[in-house]
Scaffold this motif. Sequence first.
Motif, PDB file in Angstrom:
ATOM      1  N   LYS A  94       0.933  -2.059   0.445  1.00 56.62           N
ATOM      2  CA  LYS A  94       1.673  -0.843   0.097  1.00 56.62           C
ATOM      3  C   LYS A  94       1.750  -0.653  -1.417  1.00 56.62           C
ATOM      4  CE  LYS A  94       3.791  -0.662   4.507  1.00 56.62           C
ATOM      5  NZ  LYS A  94       4.791  -0.889   5.427  1.00 56.62           N
ATOM      6  N   LYS A  95       1.902  -1.748  -2.145  1.00 54.08           N
ATOM      7  CA  LYS A  95       1.906  -1.687  -3.613  1.00 54.08           C
ATOM      8  C   LYS A  95       0.546  -1.208  -4.123  1.00 54.08           C
ATOM      9  CE  LYS A  95       2.120  -4.741  -7.576  1.00 54.08           C
ATOM     10  NZ  LYS A  95       2.092  -6.141  -7.980  1.00 54.08           N
ATOM     11  N   TYR A  97      -1.618   0.500  -2.469  1.00 53.54           N
ATOM     12  CA  TYR A  97      -1.832   1.888  -2.069  1.00 53.54           C
ATOM     13  C   TYR A  97      -1.217   2.849  -3.097  1.00 53.54           C
ATOM     14  CZ  TYR A  97      -2.120   6.185   0.564  1.00 53.54           C
ATOM     15  OH  TYR A  97      -2.410   7.465   0.940  1.00 53.54           O
ATOM     16  N   ASN A  98      -0.088   2.461  -3.659  1.00 53.79           N
ATOM     17  CA  ASN A  98       0.551   3.306  -4.677  1.00 53.79           C
ATOM     18  C   ASN A  98      -0.283   3.421  -5.946  1.00 53.79           C
ATOM     19  OD1 ASN A  98       2.767   4.014  -3.106  1.00 53.79           O
ATOM     20  ND2 ASN A  98       3.925   2.212  -3.734  1.00 53.79           N
ATOM     21  N   LYS A  99      -1.149   2.449  -6.194  1.00 53.15           N
ATOM     22  CA  LYS A  99      -2.045   2.518  -7.361  1.00 53.15           C
ATOM     23  C   LYS A  99      -3.513   2.614  -6.922  1.00 53.15           C
ATOM     24  CE  LYS A  99      -2.551  -2.423  -8.087  1.00 53.15           C
ATOM     25  NZ  LYS A  99      -2.642  -3.499  -9.056  1.00 53.15           N
TER      26      LYS A  99
END
Length: 188
Positions: A94-95, A97-99
């Motif tokens: 998820k981290k 995916y944010n970047k």
Amino acid sequence: MSHIYIALVDTPGFFAALIRRYVKQRYIHVVISEEPTFKEAYSVGRRNPAIPIFAGFTKESRNEILHTFPSAFYRICELDCTYAQKKAIMERLKKDYNKRMRIHYAVIGLPFILMGVPFYIKNQYTCSSYIGKILQENGIRVSSKHFSLITPKDFYECEKLRVLFEGRLSEISTKTSGCKIKGVSVYE
């Protein structure tokens, strides 16, 4: 005990056919998910299933893949892990995916894989090297190789992976198929 799910994927298409012909194996793409129906899955691959040129870290959509590749073939496998490992892996996904726009497909690394020489440029991966790396960082090894050399074949041959389902994506994506994956209903 908990589980992470790995899908080995065979999608039709010109580029996929070239890769399959060279590596002489059916499955040429690897995807990771926290659940066996792959409603939410992550990989380094095509950002848009219909356009092979733009590739990087992405959250894969079953519906988009099914629309673009109705005959996509999946081998869904279960991998044992602890609850803490699964939580850490999912947080990392998820981290990242944010970047996601800063994580790219490692085209430059492909010749090094063929030569068996570890090669890594920050934030550049193949589908299998990315998943291999985050698993290794969490104490799970699918291969003794450096993460940059891990290929879909390593996942295919990994004895730790238990096959739960093998068939067309449409079989696990339709509400009317009645398909079950190791006792998990895929009805939505």
